[in-house]
Scaffold this motif. Structure first.
Motif, PDB file in Angstrom:
ATOM      1  N   GLN A  35       0.826  -1.210   0.000  1.00 59.88           N
ATOM      2  CA  GLN A  35       0.000   0.000   0.000  1.00 59.88           C
ATOM      3  C   GLN A  35       0.852   1.248   0.000  1.00 59.88           C
ATOM      4  N   ARG A  36       1.944   1.201   0.784  1.00 61.97           N
ATOM      5  CA  ARG A  36       2.847   2.342   0.827  1.00 61.97           C
ATOM      6  C   ARG A  36       3.456   2.581  -0.544  1.00 61.97           C
ATOM      7  N   ASP A  37       3.926   1.503  -1.198  1.00 60.86           N
ATOM      8  CA  ASP A  37       4.529   1.648  -2.526  1.00 60.86           C
ATOM      9  C   ASP A  37       3.526   2.182  -3.537  1.00 60.86           C
ATOM     10  N   GLU A  38       2.270   1.702  -3.420  1.00 64.00           N
ATOM     11  CA  GLU A  38       1.224   2.192  -4.312  1.00 64.00           C
ATOM     12  C   GLU A  38       0.963   3.681  -4.067  1.00 64.00           C
ATOM     13  N   GLY A  39       0.944   4.066  -2.796  1.00 63.81           N
ATOM     14  CA  GLY A  39       0.757   5.478  -2.454  1.00 63.81           C
ATOM     15  C   GLY A  39       1.896   6.338  -2.968  1.00 63.81           C
ATOM     16  N   LEU A  40       3.124   5.820  -2.838  1.00 64.56           N
ATOM     17  CA  LEU A  40       4.283   6.568  -3.344  1.00 64.56           C
ATOM     18  C   LEU A  40       4.228   6.695  -4.858  1.00 64.56           C
ATOM     19  N   ALA A  41       3.777   5.634  -5.527  1.00 62.35           N
ATOM     20  CA  ALA A  41       3.653   5.693  -6.987  1.00 62.35           C
ATOM     21  C   ALA A  41       2.598   6.723  -7.391  1.00 62.35           C
ATOM     22  N   ARG A  42       1.445   6.744  -6.657  1.00 64.66           N
ATOM     23  CA  ARG A  42       0.417   7.738  -6.952  1.00 64.66           C
ATOM     24  C   ARG A  42       0.939   9.150  -6.702  1.00 64.66           C
ATOM     25  N   GLU A  43       1.701   9.308  -5.619  1.00 69.08           N
ATOM     26  CA  GLU A  43       2.268  10.620  -5.312  1.00 69.08           C
ATOM     27  C   GLU A  43       3.210  11.068  -6.423  1.00 69.08           C
ATOM     28  N   ALA A  44       4.057  10.136  -6.891  1.00 69.74           N
ATOM     29  CA  ALA A  44       4.983  10.461  -7.977  1.00 69.74           C
ATOM     30  C   ALA A  44       4.214  10.838  -9.243  1.00 69.74           C
TER      31      ALA A  44
ATOM     32  N   LEU B 295       1.174  12.112  -9.366  1.00 73.28           N
ATOM     33  CA  LEU B 295       0.596  13.438  -9.147  1.00 73.28           C
ATOM     34  C   LEU B 295       1.645  14.528  -9.277  1.00 73.28           C
ATOM     35  N   ARG B 296       2.835  14.258  -8.746  1.00 67.47           N
ATOM     36  CA  ARG B 296       3.908  15.252  -8.871  1.00 67.47           C
ATOM     37  C   ARG B 296       4.254  15.491 -10.335  1.00 67.47           C
ATOM     38  N   LYS B 297       4.285  14.406 -11.129  1.00 72.16           N
ATOM     39  CA  LYS B 297       4.555  14.552 -12.566  1.00 72.16           C
ATOM     40  C   LYS B 297       3.460  15.382 -13.216  1.00 72.16           C
TER      41      LYS B 297
ATOM     42  N   LEU C 210       1.411  17.531 -11.761  1.00 73.23           N
ATOM     43  CA  LEU C 210       1.511  18.921 -11.325  1.00 73.23           C
ATOM     44  C   LEU C 210       2.689  19.615 -11.993  1.00 73.23           C
ATOM     45  N   ALA C 211       3.821  18.909 -12.065  1.00 75.28           N
ATOM     46  CA  ALA C 211       4.993  19.496 -12.717  1.00 75.28           C
ATOM     47  C   ALA C 211       4.673  19.769 -14.178  1.00 75.28           C
ATOM     48  N   PHE C 212       3.944  18.828 -14.810  1.00 73.97           N
ATOM     49  CA  PHE C 212       3.582  18.999 -16.205  1.00 73.97           C
ATOM     50  C   PHE C 212       2.661  20.206 -16.361  1.00 73.97           C
ATOM     51  N   SER C 213       1.663  20.312 -15.447  1.00 74.83           N
ATOM     52  CA  SER C 213       0.751  21.459 -15.560  1.00 74.83           C
ATOM     53  C   SER C 213       1.484  22.759 -15.239  1.00 74.83           C
ATOM     54  N   ASP C 214       2.399  22.737 -14.247  1.00 72.62           N
ATOM     55  CA  ASP C 214       3.207  23.925 -13.966  1.00 72.62           C
ATOM     56  C   ASP C 214       4.052  24.285 -15.176  1.00 72.62           C
ATOM     57  N   GLU C 215       4.630  23.242 -15.797  1.00 75.34           N
ATOM     58  CA  GLU C 215       5.461  23.476 -16.976  1.00 75.34           C
ATOM     59  C   GLU C 215       4.607  24.049 -18.108  1.00 75.34           C
ATOM     60  N   ASN C 216       3.379  23.524 -18.259  1.00 71.31           N
ATOM     61  CA  ASN C 216       2.483  24.060 -19.285  1.00 71.31           C
ATOM     62  C   ASN C 216       2.130  25.514 -19.003  1.00 71.31           C
ATOM     63  N   GLN C 217       1.877  25.830 -17.724  1.00 70.64           N
ATOM     64  CA  GLN C 217       1.576  27.221 -17.377  1.00 70.64           C
ATOM     65  C   GLN C 217       2.765  28.118 -17.685  1.00 70.64           C
ATOM     66  N   ILE C 218       3.958  27.628 -17.387  1.00 68.58           N
ATOM     67  CA  ILE C 218       5.157  28.406 -17.690  1.00 68.58           C
ATOM     68  C   ILE C 218       5.285  28.591 -19.197  1.00 68.58           C
TER      69      ILE C 218
END
Length: 185
Positions: free
Chosen positions: A75-84, A86-88, A90-98
């Motif tokens: 479950q922890r690994d699955e949560g970490l994968a989901r977090e990663a 989401l970070r991608k 968010l980073a992608f959307s931040d990059e798109n905004q930039i």
């Protein structure tokens, strides 16, 4: 990350209160030791997490069964994968905004440069009309065609030729006092 992620401690807790509990570092060693003990003693294997108790002794209510550890780790690994993920995202959307911000800035710069070029072109076309048309006498055979040509250029650029240059060649000839081809005053 917590200690569980790196190297958890394992606790072998005996049902017999006279036998001291054992704390073992590492899953493989704990499993082997538990197999040896469980043949002769009634015992339970727990994963010991640092925050389970204040005195660093796992109590039965706070400890995890070793069999539950794998499910929790998954479950922890699955949560970490989901977090990663989401970070991608968010980073992608931040990059798109930039990127969009940069595009907007580039477009603003282009519009500003085009407006400046248009203002320069307006000055140039008026200058050319004055140089080639305005100072020619009305009787000059080329004045009418040059006047119409430069006015067409101005209108094509979206400019008001009458505001920039005044009356057309034909309108000047139609004014009273210009019948003999004289320049109006």
């Amino acid at each position: 990350m917590s200690d569980v992620n790196i190297h958890p401690l394992y606790l072998i807790k005996f049902d017999d209160t006279e036998v001291p509990d054992e704390t073992i570092f590492g899953a493989e060693i704990a499993s082997k030791r538990f197999e040896q003990i469980s043949r002769n003693w009634n015992a339970h294997l727990f994963v010991k997490v640092a925050s389970n108790s204040r005195d660093d002794v796992c109590s039965g209510s706070n400890a995890l069964l070793a069999s539950d550890y794998d499910a929790l780790a998954a479950q922890r690994d699955e949560g970490l994968a989901r977090e990663a993920e989401l970070r991608k995202t968010l980073a992608f959307s931040d990059e798109n905004q930039i990127r969009q911000g940069l595009r907007i800035n580039n477009l603003r710069e282009e519009v500003s440069a085009l407006q400046q070029r248009l203002a320069e072109a307006e000055k140039w076309v008026v200058y050319r009309w004055q140089a080639e048309v305005a100072n020619r006498p009305l009787v000059n055979v080329h004045r009418r065609s040059l006047d119409e040509t430069w006015r067409q250029v101005m209108r094509h650029m979206g400019l008001d030729d009458r505001a920039l240059c005044g009356l057309t060649h034909d309108e000047l000839l139609a004014r009273p006092g210009c019948a003999d081809g004289e320049q109006p005053s």
